[in-house]
Design an enzyme around this catalytic site. Structure first.
Site, PDB file in Angstrom:
ATOM      1  CG  HIS A  90      -1.836  -1.292   1.488  1.00  0.00           C
ATOM      2  ND1 HIS A  90      -2.594  -1.520   0.549  1.00  0.00           N
ATOM      3  CD2 HIS A  90      -2.008  -2.153   2.432  1.00  0.00           C
ATOM      4  CE1 HIS A  90      -3.311  -2.631   0.802  1.00  0.00           C
ATOM      5  NE2 HIS A  90      -2.716  -3.136   1.994  1.00  0.00           N
ATOM      6  CG  HIS A  93      -6.023  -6.157   1.128  1.00  0.00           C
ATOM      7  ND1 HIS A  93      -6.923  -5.280   2.092  1.00  0.00           N
ATOM      8  CD2 HIS A  93      -4.750  -5.867   1.659  1.00  0.00           C
ATOM      9  CE1 HIS A  93      -6.159  -4.807   3.106  1.00  0.00           C
ATOM     10  NE2 HIS A  93      -5.110  -5.217   2.918  1.00  0.00           N
TER      11      HIS A  93
END
Lengths: 336, 259
Positions: free
Chosen positions: A57, A219
């Site tokens: 991320h 995700h």
């Protein structure tokens, strides 16, 4: 899979070594367990902020380590939460004696690992408070799900609470600021493409050529619906509307508008989208008082973006404007 | 009376070597079916279950192996059993010999739990970590325990999975394999079955529990975001949990080939 890697299974470690080399004036990286520490930590008497989560991320969270934001970040494996011993080691490494705020995104794994770390920290005499970030309005919060996911608001929590800690405020105050940011923000994202974790080697999900996933998680979790691609103006409306409704935002409200690329969408498109978002918000009478546009909370190479809106008050605005010096966010006194 | 004799009988004692074979068998199976776990997790989770559990279990088996070597090393230095002239009874009394050569079941399980906790990450790390740590906490420091004591410890461990994950039966999780397994294990032991055959039956129950997760709608973890869309997929956690029970059956010498 076509990626800039040496060994796919070593991607996290190799990337951390690169981060350390690129920003050695701001941060220190320790390995096994992996942690990214503010270079001047621990700061005696200052509440420390520790966050962490799966890698993939970037720049979240390691890119937000530094003056005015996080004291430590614990990067897990790709899309996998860090471990309790790892989190505890980071808490200890930056403990300035004033307690620690743990900023945790609401995912089952993160919650359990941070919970165990907090129990261990308290056994070793370090007081902690945990703030759970759960801003993804695409997920309906109910008894029958793990609850809303933590996404873009995490960046805003880390910024505002980090500024409060830098001002020397006590742990309860810093935690209260963090919770106020959570309570007043909402987010939603959309994916144009999937993403491929290095050690998996295949895309996490398939999206047809003309298809988008509306409400996607960071995700690759499924969102509210799959629908055909549409012009950016329509997509801005589709992302903003549920957030405005959820927060009950309307005429007279002031917000911070945050648009993040999910990794693969270039700034050129992000600005197109931001322009459209400002129009949507303007039409509802909401004033954009602060803004952040760029790649701040990503899902590897996923194309798409997320919108986060934070209802501002004078205090949160002032905390947002406080100086910050991290790899990803860096400004001196900011005015508007 | 009968119970006491049976549970205390040697063939059914659970010792360090059982724990080692159990974890070796589990690690081998997870490594062999790593991609299957990944595929199941990709369907309703985030595709990391196979990779993370495999990495954690590799760390576990290598630590268990090195503990074995350490124990062997101490054994060579103090061959008390054969009364070597170098053996000084004052610093290595004969009565301590078993604890030097064979670490207690509890201490091995503690090490397994800590290793999983520090290597697996995600949700599986704290869940499998808690299972082994609480099992360890439920046992005293004996180098061997009875099958019944071990099954009681397993029940405590499974209870901690439920507490840590705030999940119950029917939520489409590991518990859907573990709860029926521990129930069956204890029923069989109470009937006087050997540990091996009780574990084979438990493994069958775990297998049924795993298959029963297919139509369930997930209420915990990442799969819960899918809501109704999670139905029709077998839960990856229940799948690895079945592997754990089947591995115990094989370690006890049972033929768990059927499951």
């Amino acid at each position: 899979m076509k990626k800039l890697l040496d060994k796919p299974d070593d991607a996290v470690r190799d990337s951390l070594e690169g981060l350390a080399a690129a920003h050695d004036e701001l941060l220190t990286v320790r390995y096994e367990p992996n942690m990214v520490l503010r270079a001047d930590a621990p700061l005696a008497g200052k509440v420390s902020l520790v966050s962490g989560g799966g890698s993939g991320h970037e720049p979240m969270h390691a890119g937000f380590v530094g003056k005015g934001m996080l004291d430590a970040a614990c990067p897990g494996q790709v899309f996998t939460s860090p471990t309790p011993d790892q989190i505890l080691a980071a808490v200890r490494a930056v403990d300035g004696g004033a307690g620690t705020l743990l900023v945790v995104k609401n995912y089952t794994g993160d919650v359990m690992n941070f919970e165990m770390a907090a129990e261990m920290a308290s056994e070793s005499g370090i007081s902690t408070e945990t703030v759970l970030v759960d801003d993804d309005v695409a997920v309906r919060d109910s008894l029958y799900t793990a609850g809303r996911r933590g996404v873009g608001a995490t960046v805003l929590v880390e910024k505002c609470a980090g500024a409060a800690a830098e001002q020397g405020r006590p742990l309860e105050d810093v935690a209260a600021v963090a919770r106020r940011v959570v309570d007043n923000s909402g987010s939603m994202g959309l994916a144009l493409t999937s993403c491929t974790p290095p050690s998996v080697g295949r895309p996490l999900f398939e999206l047809g050529d003309g298809e988008i996933e509306l409400g996607v998680g960071i995700h690759g979790e499924p969102g509210r619906e799959r629908r055909p691609l549409a012009p950016a103006a329509e997509l801005a409306e589709l992302l903003a509307r549920p957030i405005l409704d959820d927060l009950g935002l309307g005429g007279g409200d002031r917000v911070l508008a945050f648009v993040s690329s999910l990794g693969g969408t270039p700034l050129m498109e992000l600005y197109v989208f931001y322009r459209d978002l400002v129009r949507v918000l303007g039409a509802t009478g909401v004033t954009v008082e602060r803004r952040l546009v760029g790649s701040y909370m990503t899902s590897l190479e996923m194309a798409g973006c997320s919108v986060t809106l934070l209802r501002l008050d004078d205090e949160l605005t002032a905390l947002w404007d406080e100086p910050v010096r991290t790899a990803a966010l860096c400004w001196d006194d900011r005015d508007g | 009376m009968v119970e006491l004799e049976r549970h205390g009988s040697r063939p059914d004692a659970v010792d360090g070597s059982f724990v080692r074979s159990w974890l070796d068998e589990f690690a081998e199976e997870v490594a062999r079916r790593r991609d299957e776990l990944t595929q199941l997790d990709a369907a309703i989770g985030d595709a990391d279950h196979g990779v993370n559990l495999d990495a954690g279990l590799r760390a576990v088996t290598s630590r268990l192996a090195s503990e074995g070597e350490t124990a062997l090393g101490s054994d060579e230095k103090t061959p008390v059993a054969v009364g070597s002239p170098s053996a000084d009874p004052s610093d290595s009394p004969v009565t301590d010999a078993p604890s030097v050569t064979s670490p207690s079941v509890g201490s091995l399980l503690q090490m397994v739990g800590m290793t999983l906790l520090s290597t697996v990450g995600g949700a599986a790390g704290p869940l499998y970590g808690s299972l082994f740590l609480k099992m360890a906490g439920a046992l005293d420091s004996d180098s061997a325990v009875t099958a019944w004591e071990w099954s009681q410890a397993l029940r405590v461990g499974v209870g901690s999975v439920s507490a840590r994950g705030r999940a119950v039966a029917g939520d489409k999780t590991m518990l859907d394999a573990l709860l029926p397994a521990v129930d069956t294990l204890q029923q069989m032991l109470e009937k006087g079955e050997s540990l091996a055959s009780a574990l084979v039956a438990a493994s069958g129950a775990a297998h049924d529990g795993m298959l029963a997760t297919v139509p369930m709608v997930a209420r915990k973890g990442r799969a819960s975001y899918l809501g109704e869309r999670s139905a029709g997929h077998q839960d990856p956690g229940a799948t690895s949990a079945h592997m754990l029970v089947a591995a115990a059956a094989r370690a006890a010498g049972g033929d768990a080939a059927a499951t």
